[in-house]
Design an enzyme around this catalytic site. Structure first.
Site, short mmCIF file in Angstrom:
data_model
loop_
_atom_site.label_atom_id
_atom_site.label_comp_id
_atom_site.label_asym_id
_atom_site.label_seq_id
_atom_site.Cartn_x
_atom_site.Cartn_y
_atom_site.Cartn_z
N SER A 131 0.84 -1.20 0.00
CA SER A 131 0.00 0.00 0.00
C SER A 131 0.88 1.26 0.00
CB SER A 131 -0.89 -0.03 1.24
OG SER A 131 -1.66 1.13 1.25
N GLY A 132 0.59 2.14 -0.89
CA GLY A 132 1.32 3.41 -1.00
C GLY A 132 2.54 3.29 -1.88
N THR A 161 -1.75 2.59 -8.02
CA THR A 161 -2.85 3.32 -8.68
C THR A 161 -2.29 4.38 -9.63
OG1 THR A 161 -4.15 2.92 -6.72
CG2 THR A 161 -4.95 4.61 -8.22
N ASN A 205 -1.16 5.47 3.15
CA ASN A 205 -1.35 6.14 1.85
C ASN A 205 -2.55 7.09 1.95
OD1 ASN A 205 -1.68 6.85 -0.79
ND2 ASN A 205 -1.95 4.77 -1.59
N SER A 246 -5.40 5.70 -0.54
CA SER A 246 -5.28 4.24 -0.61
C SER A 246 -6.51 3.61 -1.25
CB SER A 246 -5.06 3.71 0.81
OG SER A 246 -4.91 2.32 0.75
N SER A 247 -6.26 2.75 -2.20
CA SER A 247 -7.38 2.06 -2.84
C SER A 247 -7.92 1.05 -1.85
CB SER A 247 -6.92 1.34 -4.10
OG SER A 247 -6.13 2.19 -4.88
N GLY A 270 -2.63 -3.18 -2.09
CA GLY A 270 -1.32 -3.79 -1.85
C GLY A 270 -1.31 -4.58 -0.56
N GLU A 308 -0.83 -5.59 3.02
CA GLU A 308 -1.01 -4.70 4.16
C GLU A 308 -0.66 -5.40 5.46
OE1 GLU A 308 -4.54 -1.66 2.74
OE2 GLU A 308 -5.04 -3.37 4.00
N1 ATP Z 1 5.02 8.12 -10.12
C1 ATP Z 1 4.66 8.92 -9.11
N2 ATP Z 1 5.00 10.21 -9.14
C2 ATP Z 1 4.67 11.02 -8.11
N3 ATP Z 1 4.00 10.61 -7.03
C3 ATP Z 1 3.64 9.32 -6.93
C4 ATP Z 1 3.95 8.42 -7.98
N4 ATP Z 1 3.48 7.20 -7.61
C5 ATP Z 1 2.89 7.38 -6.41
N5 ATP Z 1 2.98 8.64 -6.00
C6 ATP Z 1 2.49 9.20 -4.72
O1 ATP Z 1 2.27 8.16 -3.84
C7 ATP Z 1 0.93 8.15 -3.40
C8 ATP Z 1 0.46 6.74 -3.24
O2 ATP Z 1 0.38 6.12 -4.48
P1 ATP Z 1 -0.79 5.13 -4.88
O3 ATP Z 1 -2.05 5.62 -4.40
O4 ATP Z 1 -0.63 4.85 -6.29
O5 ATP Z 1 -0.37 3.89 -4.03
P2 ATP Z 1 -1.00 2.46 -4.13
O6 ATP Z 1 0.11 1.54 -4.44
O7 ATP Z 1 -2.12 2.47 -5.08
O8 ATP Z 1 -1.50 2.23 -2.68
P3 ATP Z 1 -2.78 1.45 -2.19
O9 ATP Z 1 -2.44 0.02 -2.29
O10 ATP Z 1 -2.93 1.90 -0.84
O11 ATP Z 1 -3.86 1.85 -3.08
C9 ATP Z 1 0.14 8.89 -4.43
O12 ATP Z 1 -0.96 9.52 -3.85
C10 ATP Z 1 1.18 9.91 -4.90
O13 ATP Z 1 1.16 11.04 -4.08
MG MG Z 2 -4.07 2.26 -4.97
#
Ligand code: ATP
Ligand code: MG
Length: 1109
Positions: A107-108, A112, A157, A160-161, A387, A389
């Site tokens: 996660s994070g 996404t 996050n 977070s999805s 992701g 957790e």
């Molecule tokens: N390529 C990127 N460039 C800039 N910021 C990023 C990038 N990837 C992720 N982030 C930052 O990290 C944060 C978390 O990313 P994201 O929501 O994609 O995580 P996740 O893997 O989907 O987590 P979860 O499993 O909780 O959904 C985003 O809100 C963003 O601020």
């Molecule tokens: Mg996500």
């Protein structure tokens, strides 16, 4: 900005971990860190992309970057998520292989974001057009809607999805998007009613309260203050960097783009508001007579507002919170709910409302974005699932989420590690096995149908009797105790017996990504996922179409006593389907790594990253790649792709494909250690070899393109030339036709002319012949006529002769008879009877003659020569005599009508005629002019008063004449006066008499034969007047002047000698001493028609008289 043209250009660290030297965990982490520090967040392991979350926006996602990576080879540029997206899209479009992009990480870690980057890249590079753009826009805009309802701030996050998402994007054969299908996996619904410390509820609640207008909030009966709602935790309601109000506008806009109707949006917001209201309903206990507590709604205001919002009857819902009806077969038992049960029911309703709303949203979005055509689609799946957790308190949800991640790890291992190694063996490539951790055993622990944790849970849920979370844990302890990845306090596995860190109500699973302690509390309830039937029926009764749709089981007509499948069972089934789906597609991996726990940029916590690298199995991944081959391809496609690099294989290789590839590689002189020949594939060890092949191919393609261009241009020019030639032939043909036509027409007209001449000639010839024939016929006729005439005349003569003879005979006979009669009858007639008859007859004839003559007398004009024809020959003499008499008589009659003056005039005219007729050309023109005599009216005109007084006699002629000057032949105007005795010449202006000639002194007058008015008065030699010489004059009334002169001259002379009038074209004139010859010649007609006189020399004056027409 520096543009990299190759993976190897200006490389920071190593772009592809396969090239890392030496390979160790430390060097691996060091390479990641080094690259992370230089903003190089992407690194490859072969075709797998490792993405390290930068936690800040980097300038590497611009449209220019998209263009840079578009249609470029995977290893050509420095590692980027775009390279992977491009590779996947192109193999989907060009090789017709369905793709899936598997994004994993905790996660994070940025899953996404990565999925959005992939989608935006594909949207940017695929086809364009109004319809395609609409589809793209709808696909992209589905993200903000789902994120608003399915994402929440967690400690790990901020976005977070809280649900798993798998999106299939469908493309047509050209690679244009047609639509998509979204599948969602288990939304973390417990969050709706309770959030862990430092976390938030789903974004939409905060977005609605911050972003909706006052009016909307009023309609939804909401208050902007978060603190008014029990379901919204207060400690982290506001998240830095998140603008809920702006996000709300984005979500509404996105809903509109995706295709939500106004009333649908309104219904959705009403449901969200209803959930918030539901959270505010509180219960109080009310004691019943049986001693049990029964729950009652504390403050009915929120309940009332909620019921108003959803169109539910308040009492129905109120009752549902106090009573529970249990139906078993035909029995219906109603039990009261205590306060705790009422709260449970309320929260269950809230969670159900929300999760069903979320599922409805996904279905509604799918309805909008689904492909409109039924034709075969190419599919690109993007998996963005929650992701792995590990929380402080891990419950059923984390168990489910982590199970899903285990499955994904499994599929990764399946396809990258095991499959890869197995492929080498299958292909007969020499291979030393690489050890790796296969998590199939953990998956089996969870999902095994007989003794898996999920099966145990389901069994417990369905078991009759008292079922609690503890009984479930007990069951686990008995069944799974032996499993090496399962731990619990009561586990039979002795090695964990002493583990006091493990609480009693928990069990621990050693996941591939680490050990996770799960608290069994709520496992059974959550797995059962039960909503009291009274509540679902209350919802179904709502006067709200969306609510009605969401609770179909509340329909009393469809009461189903069967238990619905458990949540765990449903999830396992949908994960199973997903795995099967993914296995049919070509996988592309993005392994997301979280650099720190602080959600901060520039921090690279090595221990955290190391942990992720380990459990993601990245080292094993590199090892397998390094030991093996970076690239492999079936012989057929390989030969097809690179055959243009070798003359022997280009353009066609007739032999077996493998041999073709061998020839190709030999020809390209690729070192033999760089590749191996498998049974069906060629294995290329180093990416560089592939770059080399690709580069050669690119160059070759350019050359081929030039060749194609050349041939095409040649073809185009030739086609153009042939067209021109063809056109020229057509033009020439038309021109020739035209020319021939002209020529033909000319020849035709010439022929016609010749023909007409010939025909004319023939016709004339024929005419001549016909004429000749006719003439002959006529001649014949004439001859015949003459002959007949002659015949006839001869006959006539003969007949006449005969008649005469007969007549003579008759006369003789008659005479003889008469004689005989007379002789016989003489005695009876008087002797003169015959004479009398004769006279009488004569008289009658004469009478008749005269009467006829009177009728036919000619006119009285003396010049009429006609005279009636004589009727009888014996009157010839009398007839002629009568004619003469008649003429004389009518002449006399004519004369008798003239006066004396007229007579004199006619006499003069007669005299003029005698003098000039047929002698002078001027004469005919004078005949019609009356002889006026006094043209100047000298006696009347006061101008000539003096002149007239000088003249004693009567003026017979007064006229202006020209006196010709002998010196130059020019004329001077003079007045010519003629009296009975004199001829006077006077000045025209002054009236002074210049010369006076007595008529007797006038010897003769000379005039020319021509049409002029010149005349010379010649004086008698020796006379008094002759001193000055003769006069040469010119008059317009020459004929009258000379006639008068001649007449008077004759009467004036004593001796009766007439004045001589010489008519000759050359005569002499005596000027004083000299005799000058005046000669008349015929000249060219001149203006004025007058004769001109010119002196030629001393002796010759030439008068040029214009010839009369
Ligand atoms: N390529 C990127 N460039 C800039 N910021 C990023 C990038 N990837 C992720 N982030 C930052 O990290 C944060 C978390 O990313 P994201 O929501 O994609 O995580 P996740 O893997 O989907 O987590 P979860 O499993 O909780 O959904 C985003 O809100 C963003 O601020
Ligand atoms: Mg996500």
């Amino acid at each position: 900005m520096e543009v990299k043209t190759s993976l190897l250009d200006n490389m920071i660290g190593v772009g592809d971990m396969v090239l890392l030297e030496p390979l160790s965990e430390d060097s691996f982490l060091e390479n990641l860190r080094k690259r992370f520090d230089h903003n190089e967040i992407y690194t490859y392991i072969g075709s797998v992309v490792i993405s390290v979350n930068p936690y800040r926006s980097l300038p590497i996602y611009s449209p220019e970057k998209v263009e840079e990576y578009r249609n470029r080879n995977f290893y050509e540029l420095s590692p980027h998520i775009y390279a992977l997206a491009d590779e996947a899209y192109r193999s989907l479009r060009d090789q017709d292989k369905d793709q899936c992009i598997l994004i994993t990480g905790e996660s994070g870690a940025g899953k996404t974001e990565a999925s959005k980057l992939v989608m935006s890249y594909v949207a940017a590079v695929c086809g364009k057009g109004q319809e395609v753009n609409k589809v793209k826009e709808q696909l992209l805009q589905s993200n903000p809607v789902l994120e608003a309802f399915g994402n929440a701030k967690t400690v790990r996050n901020d976005n977070s999805s809280r649900f798993g998402k798998y999106m299939d994007i469908e493309f047509d054969f050209k690679g244009d998007p047609l639509g998509g299908v979204i599948s969602n996996y288990l939304l973390e619904k417990s969050r709706v009613v309770k959030q862990p410390r430092g976390e938030r509820n789903f974004h939409i609640f905060y977005q609605l309260l911050s972003g909706a207008s006052d009016d909307t909030l009023k309609k939804l009966k909401l208050n902007r203050d978060f603190s008014k709602y029990n379901y919204l935790s207060l400690d982290s309601a506001v998240v830095t960097g998140l603008d809920d109000a702006a996000s709300f506008r984005t979500v509404k806009n996105a809903m509109q783009i995706v295709g939500f109707m106004e009333d649908e949006v309104q219904s959705v917001l009403e449901l969200v508001a209803a959930v918030l209201k539901l959270g505010n309903i509180e219960f109080k206990p009310e004691s019943r007579c049986n001693g049990a507590d029964e729950s009652r709604v504390k403050d009915k205001n929120d309940l009332k507002e909620m019921c108003e919002l959803l169109g539910i009857e308040q009492t129905v819902l109120e009752r549902a919170f106090s009573y529970r009806t249990v139906e078993a077969k035909l029995e219906k038992v109603s039990t009261t709910l205590n306060v705790a049960q009422a709260y449970y029911a309320r929260d269950a309703l809230a969670k159900n409302l929300y999760i069903r709303l979320f599922s409805w949203l996904v279905t509604r979005i799918n309805e909008s974005i689904k492909a409109q055509t039924k034709s075969r689609h190419k599919v690109m799946g993007v998996l963005d699932i929650y992701g792995f957790e590990i929380f402080e308190d891990n419950s059923f949800e984390q168990f489910i989420i982590n199970y899903c991640n285990e499955k994904l790890q499994q599929i990764f291992i399946e396809l990258t590690l095991r499959e890869e190694q197995e492929e080498y063996v299958r292909e007969g490539i020499e291979w030393t096995n690489i050890e790796y951790f296969n998590n199939a055993i953990i998956c089996d622990l969870i999902e095994n149908n007989q003794n898996g944790i999920m099966a145990m849970l389901d069994e417990e849920c369905l078991r009759p009797g008292t079922v609690t979370d503890e009984t479930f844990l007990d069951k686990l302890n008995t069944v799974c105790a032996e499993h090496q990845h399962f731990e619990s306090r009561l586990s039979k596995n002795s090695k964990f017996l002493n583990d006091h860190s493990l609480p009693h109500s928990c069990f621990r699973i050693q996941h591939y990504a680490g050990k996770v302690l799960y608290c069994v509390e709520g496992f059974v309830d959550k797995n059962n996922d039960l909503l009291y039937r009274d509540l679902s029926q209350a919802m179904f009764k709502a006067n709200h179409s969306l609510i009605k749709q969401l609770f179909p089981e509340g329909n009393p007509a469809k009461v189903n006593l069967k238990r619905p499948p458990t949540a765990g069972f449903q999830f396992k089934a949908s994960v199973g389907t997903l795995m099967k789906n993914l296995q049919t597609k070509n996988p592309n991996y993005i392994r997301c790594i979280k650099p720190n726990d602080k959600k901060a940029a520039h921090i690279f916590t090595e221990s955290l990253v190391c942990h992720q690298v380990r459990y993601l199995g990245l080292m094993e991944n590199v090892r397998v790649r390094r030991a093996g081959y970076a690239f492999r391809q079936l012989y057929g496609p390989c030969l097809e792709r690179y055959k243009m690099l070798c003359k022997r294989t280009w353009p066609h290789w007739r032999g077996p494909e493998r041999e073709g590839v061998e020839v190709l590689m030999a020809d390209l002189q690729v070192p033999t250690e760089e590749f191996s020949y498998g049974r069906s594939k060629i294995f290329i060890r180093n990416p560089r070899t592939l770059f080399f092949l690709e580069e050669r191919r690119r160059q070759c393609l350019q050359d081929l393109a030039t060749l194609i261009q050349k041939i095409y241009r040649g073809w185009k020019c030739r086609t153009h030339f042939l067209l021109l030639k063809k056109s020229q032939i057509v033009v020439a043909a038309w021109y020739r036709r035209y020319a021939q036509q002209k020529k033909y027409q000319k020849i035709k007209s010439a022929t016609t002319v010749v023909q007409s001449y010939t025909r004319g000639w023939q016709a004339r010839k024929l005419l001549r012949e016909l004429k000749h024939q006719k003439r002959c016929e006529e001649a014949a006729s004439t001859i015949a006529a003459y002959w007949h005439g002659a015949q006839a005349r001869r006959e006539l003569r003969r007949l006449k002769e005969e008649a005469r003879r007969k007549h003579a005979v008759a006369v003789i006979w008659a005479c003889w008879q008469g004689l005989k009669v007379r002789r016989e009858y003489r005695k009876f007639f008087r002797a003169n009877a015959g004479k009398k008859i004769y006279n009488f007859t004569i008289q009658r004839i004469m009478q008749k003659y005269f009467l006829a003559l009177r009728r036919t007398l000619p006119s009285m004009s003396p010049i009429d020569k006609s005279w009636p024809a004589r009727p009888y020959r014996f009157l010839d003499a009398a007839h002629a005599e009568l004619r003469a008499i008649f003429h004389l008589w009518r002449c006399k009659k004519y004369r008798s009508q003239f006066t004396e003056e007229k007579k004199a005039v006619y006499e003069e005219k007669l005299e003029a005629s005698e003098l000039f007729k047929d002698k002078k050309s001027l004469y005919p023109s004078s005949v019609s002019q009356p002889f006026k005599g006094d043209y100047l009216e000298i006696s009347k005109n006061p101008k000539y008063h003096k002149l007239s007084s000088c003249v004693e006699e009567k003026v017979l002629l007064a006229d202006v004449v020209n006196k010709i000057n002998r010196a130059n032949g020019k004329g001077a105007s003079r007045i010519l006066l003629l009296t009975k005795k004199n001829v006077l010449l006077a000045d025209q202006k002054t009236g002074q008499v210049k010369a006076s000639v007595a008529l007797p002194d006038l010897a003769s007058v000379s005039v020319s034969t021509q049409n002029d008015g010149f005349f010379a008065l010649k004086l008698r030699e020796g006379s008094a007047s002759a001193v000055k010489g003769d006069f040469l004059l010119s008059s317009e009334h020459l004929i009258e002047t000379i006639t008068k002169l001649h007449h008077i001259g004759s009467t004036a002379s004593d001796d009766g000698v007439r004045l001589n009038v010489d008519i000759t074209d050359e005569f002499l004139v005596q000027f004083k001493q000299d005799k000058v010859c005046v000669k008349f010649i015929q000249g060219a007609p001149k203006n004025g028609n007058g004769a001109s006189c010119k002196r030629k020399n001393n002796r010759l004056l030439e008068v040029s008289v214009p010839a009369t027409a």
